[in-house]
Design an enzyme around this catalytic site. Sequence first.
Site, PDB file in Angstrom:
ATOM      1  N   ALA A  52      -4.093  90.014  37.724  1.00  0.00           N
ATOM      2  CA  ALA A  52      -3.779  90.341  36.337  1.00  0.00           C
ATOM      3  C   ALA A  52      -4.871  89.742  35.456  1.00  0.00           C
ATOM      4  CB  ALA A  52      -2.419  89.765  35.979  1.00  0.00           C
ATOM      5  N   GLY A  73      -2.307  89.639  41.376  1.00  0.00           N
ATOM      6  CA  GLY A  73      -1.717  90.966  41.162  1.00  0.00           C
ATOM      7  C   GLY A  73      -2.442  92.060  41.932  1.00  0.00           C
ATOM      8  N   GLU A 123      -0.975  91.944  45.311  1.00  0.00           N
ATOM      9  CA  GLU A 123       0.406  92.413  45.163  1.00  0.00           C
ATOM     10  C   GLU A 123       0.446  93.940  44.980  1.00  0.00           C
ATOM     11  OE1 GLU A 123       0.881  89.421  42.005  1.00  0.00           O
ATOM     12  OE2 GLU A 123       2.646  88.703  43.080  1.00  0.00           O
ATOM     13  N   GLU A 143      -2.637  82.281  42.017  1.00  0.00           N
ATOM     14  CA  GLU A 143      -2.001  82.001  40.722  1.00  0.00           C
ATOM     15  C   GLU A 143      -1.711  80.522  40.525  1.00  0.00           C
ATOM     16  OE1 GLU A 143      -1.066  84.443  42.827  1.00  0.00           O
ATOM     17  OE2 GLU A 143      -0.559  86.267  41.726  1.00  0.00           O
TER      18      GLU A 143
HETATM   19  C1  HXC Z   1      -9.831  88.553  33.830  1.00  0.00           C
HETATM   20  C2  HXC Z   1     -11.490  88.410  35.410  1.00  0.00           C
HETATM   21  C3  HXC Z   1     -10.548  88.199  36.430  1.00  0.00           C
HETATM   22  C4  HXC Z   1      -9.164  88.182  36.055  1.00  0.00           C
HETATM   23  C5  HXC Z   1     -12.505  88.168  37.314  1.00  0.00           C
HETATM   24  N1  HXC Z   1     -12.687  88.385  36.000  1.00  0.00           N
HETATM   25  N2  HXC Z   1     -11.204  88.062  37.596  1.00  0.00           N
HETATM   26  N3  HXC Z   1     -11.131  88.571  34.113  1.00  0.00           N
HETATM   27  N4  HXC Z   1      -8.874  88.361  34.739  1.00  0.00           N
HETATM   28  N5  HXC Z   1      -8.192  88.047  36.948  1.00  0.00           N
HETATM   29  C6  HXC Z   1     -13.958  88.535  35.270  1.00  0.00           C
HETATM   30  C7  HXC Z   1     -14.666  87.225  35.075  1.00  0.00           C
HETATM   31  O1  HXC Z   1     -14.129  86.542  33.959  1.00  0.00           O
HETATM   32  C8  HXC Z   1     -16.077  87.686  34.841  1.00  0.00           C
HETATM   33  O2  HXC Z   1     -16.177  88.181  33.524  1.00  0.00           O
HETATM   34  C9  HXC Z   1     -16.192  88.892  35.780  1.00  0.00           C
HETATM   35  O3  HXC Z   1     -14.861  89.328  36.043  1.00  0.00           O
HETATM   36  C10 HXC Z   1     -16.855  88.550  37.089  1.00  0.00           C
HETATM   37  O4  HXC Z   1     -16.157  87.467  37.656  1.00  0.00           O
HETATM   38  P1  HXC Z   1     -16.884  86.116  38.142  1.00  0.00           P
HETATM   39  O5  HXC Z   1     -15.858  85.062  38.189  1.00  0.00           O
HETATM   40  O6  HXC Z   1     -18.100  85.843  37.331  1.00  0.00           O
HETATM   41  O7  HXC Z   1     -17.336  86.548  39.603  1.00  0.00           O
HETATM   42  P2  HXC Z   1     -17.418  85.666  40.915  1.00  0.00           P
HETATM   43  O8  HXC Z   1     -18.053  84.341  40.621  1.00  0.00           O
HETATM   44  O9  HXC Z   1     -18.049  86.551  41.959  1.00  0.00           O
HETATM   45  O10 HXC Z   1     -15.885  85.354  41.323  1.00  0.00           O
HETATM   46  C11 HXC Z   1     -15.016  86.404  41.650  1.00  0.00           C
HETATM   47  C12 HXC Z   1     -13.553  85.917  41.714  1.00  0.00           C
HETATM   48  C13 HXC Z   1     -13.228  85.151  40.418  1.00  0.00           C
HETATM   49  C14 HXC Z   1     -13.389  84.977  42.923  1.00  0.00           C
HETATM   50  C15 HXC Z   1     -12.688  87.130  41.915  1.00  0.00           C
HETATM   51  O11 HXC Z   1     -13.547  85.976  39.313  1.00  0.00           O
HETATM   52  C16 HXC Z   1     -11.779  84.764  40.293  1.00  0.00           C
HETATM   53  O12 HXC Z   1     -11.342  83.777  40.887  1.00  0.00           O
HETATM   54  N6  HXC Z   1     -10.997  85.527  39.522  1.00  0.00           N
HETATM   55  C17 HXC Z   1      -9.636  85.179  39.194  1.00  0.00           C
HETATM   56  C18 HXC Z   1      -8.709  85.460  40.334  1.00  0.00           C
HETATM   57  C19 HXC Z   1      -7.276  85.084  40.016  1.00  0.00           C
HETATM   58  O13 HXC Z   1      -6.996  83.916  39.677  1.00  0.00           O
HETATM   59  N7  HXC Z   1      -6.366  86.060  40.083  1.00  0.00           N
HETATM   60  C20 HXC Z   1      -4.959  85.824  39.769  1.00  0.00           C
HETATM   61  C21 HXC Z   1      -4.662  86.180  38.353  1.00  0.00           C
HETATM   62  S1  HXC Z   1      -2.952  85.896  37.914  1.00  0.00           S
HETATM   63  P3  HXC Z   1     -17.360  87.713  32.531  1.00  0.00           P
HETATM   64  O14 HXC Z   1     -16.997  88.351  31.229  1.00  0.00           O
HETATM   65  O15 HXC Z   1     -17.369  86.218  32.530  1.00  0.00           O
HETATM   66  O16 HXC Z   1     -18.593  88.300  33.177  1.00  0.00           O
HETATM   67  C22 HXC Z   1      -2.122  87.247  38.502  1.00  0.00           C
HETATM   68  C23 HXC Z   1      -0.655  87.280  38.240  1.00  0.00           C
HETATM   69  C24 HXC Z   1      -0.008  88.555  38.668  1.00  0.00           C
HETATM   70  O17 HXC Z   1      -2.676  88.089  39.105  1.00  0.00           O
HETATM   71  C25 HXC Z   1       1.410  88.720  38.136  1.00  0.00           C
HETATM   72  C26 HXC Z   1       1.486  89.630  36.967  1.00  0.00           C
HETATM   73  C27 HXC Z   1       2.891  89.911  36.493  1.00  0.00           C
END
Ligand code: HXC
Length: 258
Positions: free
Chosen positions: A65, A109, A112, A132
Site C-alpha cells: 500500500a 499489500g 496480499e 508492515e
Molecule cells: C509508497 C513506495 C513504496 C510504498 C516504494 N515506493 N514502495 N512509495 N509506498 N509502499 C517508492 C519509493 O518511495 C521510491 O520513491 C520509489 O518507490 C523507489 O523505491 P526505493 O525505495 O527507492 O527503491 P529500492 O531501494 O530498490 O527499494 C525497493 C523496496 C522499498 C524494497 C520495495 O521501496 C521498500 O521497502 N518499500 C516499502 C515496502 C513496504 O513497506 N510495503 C508495505 C507497505 S504497508 P521516490 O519518490 O523516493 O523515488 C501495506 C499495508 C497493506 O502494504 C494493507 C492495506 C489495507
Amino acid sequence: MAYETIIVEVEDHIALVKLNRPDAMNALNAQLMSELADAMKSAQTNDKVRCIVLTGNEKAFAAGADIKMMSEKSYTDVFTEDLFGAECAEVTNVRKPVIAAVSGYALGGGCELAMMCDFIICSDTAKFGQPEVNLGVMAGIGGTQRLTRAIGKAKAMDMNLTGRFMDAEEAERAGLVSRIVPAKKLMEEAMGAAGKIAEKGMVSLMAIKEAVNQSFEMPLDQGLLFERRMFHSLFATEDQKEGMSAFIDKRTPQFRDK
Ligand code: HXC
C-alpha cells in the site's frame, strides 16, 4: 472508466491487467485500487474474457500500500473508509480464474494482492514479504490469514514478525507460488497458463474455483460433500456431454459454457 494507474488489454479471451505506477514500485493507492476493482468487475462481466492475468513490471508486482498516502491517516480514517476493503472484495469476488504473474517485489499489500488471485506464477527475481511491522503496523488485507493458510504458521509468523523477504525458491518450496520461471519468460508462462485455462468450459472453471476456495471455509466433511454435489451438478451441463464424447471420439472438445 479510463484508467491511469493500470493498463488493461483483452486479447485471445485473456484480460491482462497490469499495475502501472512504475515510479512508486506500483504502490497501491486509492486510485489504483479503485481502477483495479473496476477492471476486475468488467473482466467478470465481459463475455470475451475467460481468464485474467494480474501483473506488475519487472521490478515490482507491487511494493505494498502507498505509504505516503497512509502516513497521515488516523484510526478513524482507515476504520471508517475501511481502507481497500471494498476494492479487495471486488478482486476476490471475481468468479473467473485469476493468475498473478509476479516479478520483483510483492510486499505488504502487494503480496496480499497476489494471494487474492487463484495462483501465483513468479519469476526467479520475485521477492515476497509482509514488512508492515517495520512501519509500526501489520498486514491488513490477508497477510496474516491467506499467507498462514498458504505456507503454514511457522513461516507466516516468521515473515510477519521479522518483515524479512522470501525469494522465489523459498516461496515455491513453501507453497506460496505454483511455478518459478526465468524473468524473461514470466509473461509467456503466465499467458500460456491463462490460454490453457481459457480453452476449458467456464461452468467447470467457476465450479472448481468455488470448490477450492470453499476448502478454506469449511470442515473437511462439508467441503467434500460440497465438492461431490458440485461434481454431480456438472452432469447437468452440455459441456460434460461434449467433454466426455470428445474423449471417446478422440477429438478436441468444443466447450460452449452450457
Ligand atoms: C509508497 C513506495 C513504496 C510504498 C516504494 N515506493 N514502495 N512509495 N509506498 N509502499 C517508492 C519509493 O518511495 C521510491 O520513491 C520509489 O518507490 C523507489 O523505491 P526505493 O525505495 O527507492 O527503491 P529500492 O531501494 O530498490 O527499494 C525497493 C523496496 C522499498 C524494497 C520495495 O521501496 C521498500 O521497502 N518499500 C516499502 C515496502 C513496504 O513497506 N510495503 C508495505 C507497505 S504497508 P521516490 O519518490 O523516493 O523515488 C501495506 C499495508 C497493506 O502494504 C494493507 C492495506 C489495507
